[in-house]
Scaffold this motif. Structure first.
Motif, PDB file in Angstrom:
ATOM      1  N   UNK A  28      -8.123   4.960  -6.189  1.00  0.00           N
ATOM      2  CA  UNK A  28      -8.177   5.070  -7.650  1.00  0.00           C
ATOM      3  C   UNK A  28      -6.846   5.547  -8.207  1.00  0.00           C
ATOM      4  N   UNK A  29      -6.268   6.501  -7.523  1.00  0.00           N
ATOM      5  CA  UNK A  29      -4.964   7.011  -7.956  1.00  0.00           C
ATOM      6  C   UNK A  29      -3.902   5.914  -7.864  1.00  0.00           C
ATOM      7  N   UNK A  30      -3.938   5.139  -6.774  1.00  0.00           N
ATOM      8  CA  UNK A  30      -2.990   4.033  -6.618  1.00  0.00           C
ATOM      9  C   UNK A  30      -3.174   3.014  -7.732  1.00  0.00           C
ATOM     10  N   UNK A  31      -4.419   2.693  -8.056  1.00  0.00           N
ATOM     11  CA  UNK A  31      -4.697   1.763  -9.158  1.00  0.00           C
ATOM     12  C   UNK A  31      -4.081   2.265 -10.462  1.00  0.00           C
ATOM     13  N   UNK A  32      -4.208   3.548 -10.718  1.00  0.00           N
ATOM     14  CA  UNK A  32      -3.669   4.126 -11.956  1.00  0.00           C
ATOM     15  C   UNK A  32      -2.140   4.085 -11.977  1.00  0.00           C
ATOM     16  N   UNK A  33      -1.532   4.339 -10.813  1.00  0.00           N
ATOM     17  CA  UNK A  33      -0.070   4.273 -10.728  1.00  0.00           C
ATOM     18  C   UNK A  33       0.408   2.857 -11.033  1.00  0.00           C
ATOM     19  N   UNK A  34      -0.239   1.873 -10.416  1.00  0.00           N
ATOM     20  CA  UNK A  34       0.160   0.478 -10.618  1.00  0.00           C
ATOM     21  C   UNK A  34      -0.051   0.067 -12.068  1.00  0.00           C
ATOM     22  N   UNK A 147       8.031  -2.170  -6.942  1.00  0.00           N
ATOM     23  CA  UNK A 147       6.801  -1.516  -7.370  1.00  0.00           C
ATOM     24  C   UNK A 147       6.182  -0.676  -6.272  1.00  0.00           C
ATOM     25  N   UNK A 148       6.270  -1.152  -5.030  1.00  0.00           N
ATOM     26  CA  UNK A 148       5.746  -0.394  -3.897  1.00  0.00           C
ATOM     27  C   UNK A 148       6.544   0.889  -3.692  1.00  0.00           C
ATOM     28  N   UNK A 149       7.865   0.792  -3.841  1.00  0.00           N
ATOM     29  CA  UNK A 149       8.704   1.994  -3.728  1.00  0.00           C
ATOM     30  C   UNK A 149       8.304   3.022  -4.783  1.00  0.00           C
ATOM     31  N   UNK A 150       8.090   2.573  -6.005  1.00  0.00           N
ATOM     32  CA  UNK A 150       7.678   3.493  -7.079  1.00  0.00           C
ATOM     33  C   UNK A 150       6.345   4.156  -6.740  1.00  0.00           C
ATOM     34  N   UNK A 151       5.381   3.346  -6.304  1.00  0.00           N
ATOM     35  CA  UNK A 151       4.047   3.876  -6.037  1.00  0.00           C
ATOM     36  C   UNK A 151       4.060   4.895  -4.901  1.00  0.00           C
ATOM     37  N   UNK A 152       4.779   4.580  -3.822  1.00  0.00           N
ATOM     38  CA  UNK A 152       4.781   5.474  -2.664  1.00  0.00           C
ATOM     39  C   UNK A 152       5.473   6.798  -2.958  1.00  0.00           C
ATOM     40  N   UNK A 153       6.521   6.757  -3.750  1.00  0.00           N
ATOM     41  CA  UNK A 153       7.204   8.012  -4.093  1.00  0.00           C
ATOM     42  C   UNK A 153       6.322   8.854  -5.020  1.00  0.00           C
ATOM     43  N   UNK A 154       5.638   8.213  -5.946  1.00  0.00           N
ATOM     44  CA  UNK A 154       4.731   8.956  -6.825  1.00  0.00           C
ATOM     45  C   UNK A 154       3.553   9.553  -6.055  1.00  0.00           C
ATOM     46  N   UNK A 155       3.234   8.941  -4.894  1.00  0.00           N
ATOM     47  CA  UNK A 155       2.110   9.422  -4.088  1.00  0.00           C
ATOM     48  C   UNK A 155       2.599  10.028  -2.773  1.00  0.00           C
ATOM     49  N   UNK A 156       3.770  10.614  -2.794  1.00  0.00           N
ATOM     50  CA  UNK A 156       4.365  11.111  -1.552  1.00  0.00           C
ATOM     51  C   UNK A 156       3.589  12.274  -0.937  1.00  0.00           C
ATOM     52  N   UNK A 157       2.711  12.900  -1.703  1.00  0.00           N
ATOM     53  CA  UNK A 157       1.873  13.946  -1.132  1.00  0.00           C
ATOM     54  C   UNK A 157       0.785  13.380  -0.221  1.00  0.00           C
ATOM     55  N   UNK A 158       0.639  12.053  -0.199  1.00  0.00           N
ATOM     56  CA  UNK A 158      -0.398  11.409   0.594  1.00  0.00           C
ATOM     57  C   UNK A 158       0.113  10.883   1.937  1.00  0.00           C
ATOM     58  N   UNK A 427       0.389  -6.885  -9.304  1.00  0.00           N
ATOM     59  CA  UNK A 427      -0.639  -5.872  -9.050  1.00  0.00           C
ATOM     60  C   UNK A 427      -1.188  -5.989  -7.629  1.00  0.00           C
ATOM     61  N   UNK A 428      -1.487  -7.213  -7.225  1.00  0.00           N
ATOM     62  CA  UNK A 428      -2.039  -7.444  -5.883  1.00  0.00           C
ATOM     63  C   UNK A 428      -1.038  -7.067  -4.809  1.00  0.00           C
ATOM     64  N   UNK A 429       0.211  -7.526  -4.974  1.00  0.00           N
ATOM     65  CA  UNK A 429       1.225  -7.257  -3.968  1.00  0.00           C
ATOM     66  C   UNK A 429       1.497  -5.778  -3.791  1.00  0.00           C
ATOM     67  N   UNK A 430       1.645  -5.061  -4.895  1.00  0.00           N
ATOM     68  CA  UNK A 430       1.942  -3.624  -4.811  1.00  0.00           C
ATOM     69  C   UNK A 430       0.758  -2.868  -4.204  1.00  0.00           C
TER      70      UNK A 430
END
Length: 446
Positions: A28-34, A147-158, A427-430
């Motif tokens: 859910x968090x990943x969906x919101x980031x994307x 987009x993947x780089x952005x998402x992973x850095x925003x979720x780096x606590x995971x 969206x799908x790719x990220x």
């Protein structure tokens, strides 16, 4: 005893529910980031599409991709192996994952009529001005990568581990991966535990992905043959050894290599794509040039194609009565694209991640193709890095429906009419790539 068993069962159920809840929370968090990034990523895609650059000339594209990574927080090295980009993001102890995108476009005119269509004209390696277009999806590859780089850095606590994001030049001419590896990619940067990438599919619907295990793309070679003869007046053919006739015989005999010498259980393609010779109606020339493309999966089959070509060309020359110094010259390339092999275990892991991200019905089995991709080289070094390149669906739903009704034929990659469903593809790719990397990081820590 019964009460103890019930207590253990209760604890097990709680653990399962907690794990499931945690997984759902991450998705859910990943969906919101994307969702928060998709508009900006779409604009990035449009910009990349409007400004394509040819192989080995990716100067501005490279600079843009480096700047994007640097802004996200990566340590970035530019101009590595030509215009290659290497971004490293360290986030504690854990696996090292390499994710490649390619950056180059093709010398062709876009005919989609889209408002963001490329109108770019550039000079090629020979200094000739050509229209330029991203008709193989590299603009989408770069967008999803970003987009993947952005998402992973925003979720780096995971996650814990190291990301190595590379922007590769010159994929379209099969040279970029070799340039980066020869420059010391695996020696100068963290050695990856896994290497992954994606490629746009012109047949899979946007919102879906496709995976194949083992060989998925072919050895790709461009071969030149110069057929010599003895020129003469067209009215006195008896005074010639006609290279046009000889080349025609060679073209037909070459077809027997696959049909009669390659085992039927193996795959191979030999196509003569060009035949050029002569200048005028009544002149028999003294040479003709053939251009071939060869495709195979296995090295032994590739060698069988080579030997067959040499045997047939030499035999034709002998039959025509040519002296040895006029036997056809066969030129095999020094640099060619090796077949892509998807590591079976890594393929299984990534397929499971994709199913978690998109649902079972949106993850397809993809049949092997005879196209080529130099991503294969990242898994063929002495370091033996397991790699996977999967297919990202891009085709708008409307085009799928029209093709099903025979109202429109789906344009392939390298077509001037190819374009993706932009937002859904991003969206799908990220989502799939981010989920896959998160899962690989977790697996590597277990």
């Amino acid at each position: 005893m019964k009460r103890a068993f019930q207590s253990l069962l209760y604890v097990g159920v709680i653990l399962i529910m907690t794990g499931s809840s945690s997984e759902t929370s991450v998705m859910t968090r990943l969906d919101n980031v994307i969702k928060a990034e998709v508009d900006d990523l779409s604009e990035l895609y449009f910009d990349l599409h409007r400004h394509p650059e040819l192989s080995l000339f990716e100067k501005e594209t490279s600079k843009k991709m480096a700047g994007e990574l640097r802004e996200i927080g990566f340590e970035v090295t530019e101009n590595f192996g030509g215009y290659g980009v290497v971004g490293v993001y360290k986030n504690g102890d854990g696996p090292v994952i390499l994710y490649r995108t390619d950056m180059d476009a093709l010398p062709m005119q876009e005919k989609t009529g889209l408002p963001y269509a490329s109108k770019s004209i550039a000079k090629d390696a020979d200094g000739i001005e050509v229209n330029t277009m991203h008709s193989c999806g590299h603009d989408m590859h770069m967008t999803v990568w970003n987009g993947t780089a952005r998402a992973l850095v925003k979720m780096k606590d995971q996650w814990k581990g190291t990301l190595v994001f590379i922007g590769q030049p010159a994929e379209e001419i099969g040279r970029g991966a070799k340039l980066m590896l020869d420059a010391g990619l695996y020696e100068k940067f963290p050695l990856p535990d896994y290497g992954i990438g994606l490629h746009c599919s012109p047949t899979i619907e946007a919102g879906k992905v496709g995976y194949g295990s083992g060989f998925t793309m072919a050895n790709t070679e461009s071969v030149d043959i110069i057929v010599y003869g003895q020129g003469s007046h067209g009215a006195t053919p008896h005074q010639s050894i006609d290279p046009i006739v000889l080349a025609s015989l060679i073209v037909m005999d070459l077809q027997t290599i696959v049909s009669r010498t390659i085992p039927p259980t193996e795959s191979a393609v030999l196509t003569v794509g060009s035949i050029k010779g002569g200048t005028k109606h009544n002149i028999i020339p003294d040479e003709v040039r053939l251009q071939l493309t060869l495709r195979s999966y296995k090295e032994e089959v590739r060698q069988m194609l080579h030997k067959g070509i040499e045997r047939i060309t030499k035999g034709a020359a002998i039959a025509a009565g040519l002296p040895e110094n006029k036997y056809p010259k066969v030129v095999f390339p020094e640099i060619w694209t090796p077949a892509n092999y998807n590591d079976p275990q890594l393929t299984n892991d990534l397929t499971a991640s994709a199913r978690k991200a998109l649902g079972e019905t949106n993850v397809l089995d993809a049949a092997p193709l005879m196209v080529g991709e130099d991503f294969s080289r990242y898994g063929l070094t002495e370091e033996d890095v397991p790699t996977v390149l999967f297919w990202l669906g891009t085709v708008p739903r409307q085009r799928i429906e029209q093709a099903a009704k025979n109202e429109e034929k789906l344009p392939g990659l390298h077509s001037p009419f190819y374009y993706p469903d932009v937002e859904l593809t991003i969206t799908t790719g990220v989502k799939v790539m981010s989920t896959s990397i998160l899962d690989l990081m977790e697996k590597g820590r277990q």
